[in-house]
Design a protein around this motif. Structure first.
Motif, mmCIF file in Angstrom:
data_model
loop_
_atom_site.group_PDB
_atom_site.id
_atom_site.type_symbol
_atom_site.label_atom_id
_atom_site.label_comp_id
_atom_site.label_asym_id
_atom_site.label_seq_id
_atom_site.Cartn_x
_atom_site.Cartn_y
_atom_site.Cartn_z
ATOM 1 N N VAL A 1 -5.704 -5.637 -2.296
ATOM 2 C CA VAL A 1 -6.178 -4.050 -2.782
ATOM 3 C C VAL A 1 -6.274 -3.210 -1.635
ATOM 4 O O VAL A 1 -6.716 -3.393 -0.705
ATOM 5 N N THR A 2 -5.275 -2.133 -1.926
ATOM 6 C CA THR A 2 -5.294 -0.836 -0.914
ATOM 7 C C THR A 2 -6.081 0.384 -1.592
ATOM 8 O O THR A 2 -5.942 0.361 -2.873
ATOM 9 N N PHE A 3 -6.480 1.440 -0.699
ATOM 10 C CA PHE A 3 -7.108 2.531 -1.546
ATOM 11 C C PHE A 3 -7.021 3.716 -0.767
ATOM 12 O O PHE A 3 -7.233 3.629 0.649
ATOM 13 N N GLU A 4 -6.783 4.786 -1.170
ATOM 14 C CA GLU A 4 -7.087 6.102 -0.640
ATOM 15 C C GLU A 4 -7.704 6.863 -1.938
ATOM 16 O O GLU A 4 -8.804 7.554 -1.737
ATOM 17 N N GLY B 1 0.703 -1.122 -0.077
ATOM 18 C CA GLY B 1 -0.025 -0.024 0.007
ATOM 19 C C GLY B 1 0.884 1.050 0.021
ATOM 20 O O GLY B 1 2.028 1.389 0.528
ATOM 21 N N LYS B 2 0.374 2.296 -0.817
ATOM 22 C CA LYS B 2 1.002 3.649 -0.647
ATOM 23 C C LYS B 2 0.455 4.225 0.513
ATOM 24 O O LYS B 2 -0.036 3.817 1.376
ATOM 25 N N ASP B 3 1.287 5.574 0.643
ATOM 26 C CA ASP B 3 0.865 6.324 2.180
ATOM 27 C C ASP B 3 -0.442 6.571 2.271
ATOM 28 O O ASP B 3 -1.343 6.822 1.476
ATOM 29 N N ASN B 4 -1.012 6.132 3.526
ATOM 30 C CA ASN B 4 -2.440 6.601 3.691
ATOM 31 C C ASN B 4 -3.397 5.376 3.110
ATOM 32 O O ASN B 4 -4.734 5.693 3.353
ATOM 33 N N GLU B 5 -2.917 4.604 2.396
ATOM 34 C CA GLU B 5 -3.815 3.535 1.875
ATOM 35 C C GLU B 5 -4.208 2.470 2.911
ATOM 36 O O GLU B 5 -3.498 1.703 3.574
ATOM 37 N N ASP B 6 -5.299 2.255 2.937
ATOM 38 C CA ASP B 6 -5.990 1.067 3.939
ATOM 39 C C ASP B 6 -6.246 -0.136 2.908
ATOM 40 O O ASP B 6 -6.132 -0.135 1.656
ATOM 41 N N ILE B 7 -6.525 -1.353 3.479
ATOM 42 C CA ILE B 7 -6.703 -2.316 2.773
ATOM 43 C C ILE B 7 -8.151 -2.559 2.463
ATOM 44 O O ILE B 7 -8.948 -2.514 3.530
ATOM 45 N N PHE B 8 -8.792 -2.582 1.375
ATOM 46 C CA PHE B 8 -10.147 -2.669 1.112
ATOM 47 C C PHE B 8 -10.234 -4.081 0.838
ATOM 48 O O PHE B 8 -11.627 -4.418 0.647
ATOM 49 N N ALA B 9 -9.420 -5.133 0.217
ATOM 50 C CA ALA B 9 -9.887 -6.342 -0.220
ATOM 51 C C ALA B 9 -8.611 -7.184 -0.525
ATOM 52 O O ALA B 9 -7.480 -6.726 -0.496
#
Length: 729
Positions: free
Chosen positions: A495-498, A476-484
């Motif tokens: 999958v990470t996402f911000e 994950g990139k900075d500040n990205e949480d795990i979504f799946a």
């Protein structure tokens, strides 16, 4: 049991040498302890808190009783020592919870191997309960007042003058296709009493098993660690012989005090996890001012009988007996006479064909998560003070479960897809955790740990983690949480996402040397990943556009129904600064080629609707129906409530609700994903501008037919002519 190679361990995590003893069904209820003339002494009790301590078997039933009784006195005890009338909160810290609980091993390639779709599972061969079950010929639908909607204004596409008449009482519908392949009811199984409501079902050969409850709140299922939630409840497990579907016959009815939290089925074994907490005495003085007040409380608690302190089970209306034995419970090894914890977690294993045959084990310790493979069950406990996760492994035996090992890893599982973050393969546990960094520039650290069971020390020992010194790349990139996240064989997909959706491919083929091999950045994010064999993955999520100032980054492929060019309104940047704003759009389906683990590719994406479009499949894997129809072909369906952006006023408006149908042909490199049609159950009109249903039904795909269950009703259609669906029936 298969054993993995003995890899070099990363660090030692000790656990006590214990074995969960079986709890029989012949436990009698004992009277309360008799009063003695010994001097009364008030001991300041410890508040119940999560712990990373190892477990031990209770030395006697009295040790278990002490912890349970202390839990009933703990609030009044704390109030006594503080001499305050203010409420003292003793609830445990809030724990991120699981969204609702699919295939994860090499034996499956992403769809049912029968000629009809079945419940989508987290683990192959580990069945999960659902309100719809189908065996290829007979459909069973559980109905209760919680999932039944008023359909009067909801079926304009298909109804003229008459409606099927169903009450909001609880029952199980039994349906079969008629000569026109339209589902018709052939029988109905009413709940045994007016106060009992059916929940989810299991289907095993000629046996239908149903869970039921009396006015139980569904939200409580996700609050594992809170003793007060599990008071004053009970649930039932009922079985029926459906060898002749038109005349189902009752077999057994089991009543257990407490609340159902999880269940699974493997073959003929039904695994039931339930929580129980004793109820506070009616006349308890919550703010004792004197020693006499507190002694009165202690005497009330001391008079409680075993069946008031411990869960019970009743078989076919017989006299209840204890569900297991209080001298066979497991507690933290740090427990002493000041300790308190008011939850009993019972793991009961039934013969699904004869519920009167069972074995039960119990734990009296904080727990907040669950995952189950074909070989073991894992119970987790997150401790906030140290931000660490304790994982207790229970091996599955011929008749029940037995304690195997405990491991500790940093971080927490989080509330999104908790059960998907753990996976067992070749006796190795892979677990993805997250730690909060308190750094606003990068709030999350995500780590993958691989744990190996050490049978001689009964520990789950870390043999590897990612990132590491050799492979320091972040997940994950900075500040990205795990979504799946999804494990499949020797790979993990994350999958990470911000603001943008990176898909990571992790190679786990060398268990003590995991490595990120590939990464793909695309707009939007997936909340669920579904492997389609070794080389392809399907993602279900949301389209998300990053708005820089007032400019939108548009998705590459848009559903034809989304024809509006109106941009999403934005708020003015604060202090004239231009800020990135994420605008969630419709449901996004993505198809990924991961055959080259170093270079994952998005083959195609498809966006359904605009902002407000929703499907239960976003966060409930069982809402996806999928059927493999050829070597590279699949059919799948998801329920959806579709909104579009109005070109006249810029507002998002509901358009319709129904079941969306798709075909996949992985051999078609140009357009492998095709939207086949929509089985609509309600449609916007001049007189109907809002939906009655939410998108939480179940599709059943069989050959060239599709059936859709929404609430208690069923629609049937040809796969290629969903607009001509017949229903509701």
């Amino acid at each position: 049991m298969k054993h993995a190679p003995n890899y070099l361990k990363l660090s030692a995590v000790s656990a006590s040498l214990i074995a969960l003893a079986s709890c029989g069904s012949d436990n009698t209820v004992t009277p309360p302890t008799q009063q003695t003339d010994e001097p009364f002494e008030i001991i300041q009790l410890n508040a119940p808190t999560p712990t990373l301590a190892k477990l031990k078997k209770t030395s006697s039933a009295d040790e278990t009783k002490t912890r349970l009784k202390n839990s009933l006195l703990q609030t009044t005890n704390q109030n006594y020592f503080t001499k305050t009338s203010d409420t003292i909160e003793t609830a445990l810290p809030s724990v991120p919870q699981e969204s609702a609980d699919a295939v994860t091993d090499d034996s499956s390639d992403g769809g049912s191997t029968d000629d009809f779709s079945q419940t989508n599972l987290i683990e192959a061969n580990v069945d999960e309960a659902d309100f719809v079950k189908y065996n290829g010929n007979t459909l069973f639908v559980s109905v209760n007042k919680y999932n039944h909607s008023n359909i009067d204004t909801a079926i304009e596409p298909f109804i003229s003058d008459t409606l099927p008449s169903y009450s909001v009482d609880s029952y199980i519908r039994v349906l079969q296709p008629n000569n026109d392949n339209v589902m018709q009811e052939i029988a109905k199984i009413d709940a045994p009493t007016d106060t009992l409501h059916y929940d989810n079902l299991y289907l095993n050969g000629d046996t239908l098993t149903a869970f039921a409850h009396e006015n139980q709140y569904f939200w409580s299922f996700r609050t594992w660690g809170y003793p007060n939630v599990w008071q004053n409840g009970s649930f039932d497990v009922l079985s029926y012989d459906i060898g002749t579907p038109s005349t189902p016959t009752a077999l057994n009815q089991i009543k257990i005090s407490g609340h159902l939290v999880q269940s699974r089925r493997i073959g003929d074994k039904l695994y039931v996890l339930s929580q129980f907490s004793p109820t506070y005495p009616t006349d308890l003085i919550y703010y004792p001012k004197t020693e006499e007040d507190y002694q009165t409380n202690a005497q009330q608690v001391e008079q409680l009988t075993d069946d008031q302190l411990f869960p019970t089970i009743s078989i076919n209306d017989q006299t209840p007996v204890l569900l297991g034995s209080m001298d066979d419970c497991y507690i933290p090894e740090t427990s002493d006479e000041k300790s308190s914890y008011g939850n009993i977690l019972s793991v009961t294993v039934f013969d699904i064909n004869n519920l009167a045959q069972f074995e039960s084990s119990c734990l009296n310790t904080y727990n907040d998560g669950f995952y189950m493979s074909e070989n073991a069950m894992y119970i987790t406990s997150h401790v906030y003070d140290s931000d660490s996760l304790a994982i207790h492994k229970l091996d599955l035996t011929d008749t029940g479960v037995t304690y195997a090992a405990t491991g500790i890893v940093p971080g927490y599982l989080g509330w999104r897809g908790m059960s998907f973050k753990m996976n067992e393969k070749d006796d190795l546990l892979r677990v993805m955790t997250t730690r909060n960094t308190n750094d606003n520039n990068d709030r999350f650290d995500h780590n993958l740990y691989i744990l190996q069971t050490n049978e001689s020390t009964n520990t789950l020992e870390p043999i590897a983690q990612l990132p590491n010194a050799q492979n320091p790349k972040k997940i994950g990139k900075d500040n990205e949480d795990i979504f799946a996240i999804r494990y499949f064989g020797d790979k993990a997909y994350v999958v990470t996402f911000e603001q943008i959706d990176p898909l990571y491919v992790i190679d786990l083929s060398v268990p003590n040397a995991p490595v990120i091999t590939g990464e793909l950045e695309i707009p939007g994010f997936s909340t669920y990943l579904h492997p389609l064999g070794e080389n392809y993955v399907m993602g279900i999520g949301e389209d998300a556009n990053v708005q820089r100032g007032f400019g939108l980054i548009e998705p590459a492929i848009v559903d034809p129904i989304n024809t509006s060019d109106t941009e999403t309104e934005s708020t003015s940047p604060v202090n004239d600064e231009i800020e990135d704003v994420v605008n969630e759009g419709g449901i996004k389906l993505g198809l990924f080629d991961v055959s080259d683990i170093n270079n994952p590719v998005e083959m195609q994406s498809y966006v359904l609707g605009d902002h407000g479009t929703w499907s239960q499949a976003l966060y409930e894997h069982k809402a996806l129906s999928i059927l493999k129809t050829g070597d590279t072909q699949y059919k799948f369906a998801i329920p959806a409530t579709v909104y579009n952006n109005s070109p006249t006023n810029g507002w998002w408006q509901w358009q319709y609700t129904g079941l969306e149908l798709f075909n996949i042909d992985l051999a078609n490199s140009t357009a492998p994903l095709v939207h086949t049609g929509t089985l609509k159950t309600e449609v916007k009109s001049a007189t109907k501008t809002y939906q009655t249903y939410n998108a939480s039904g179940r599709g059943i795909i069989q050959g060239e037919r599709v059936h859709y269950v929404q609430d208690s009703y069923v629609w049937s259609a040809d796969w290629i002519a969903a607009e001509d669906a017949v229903g509701p029936n």
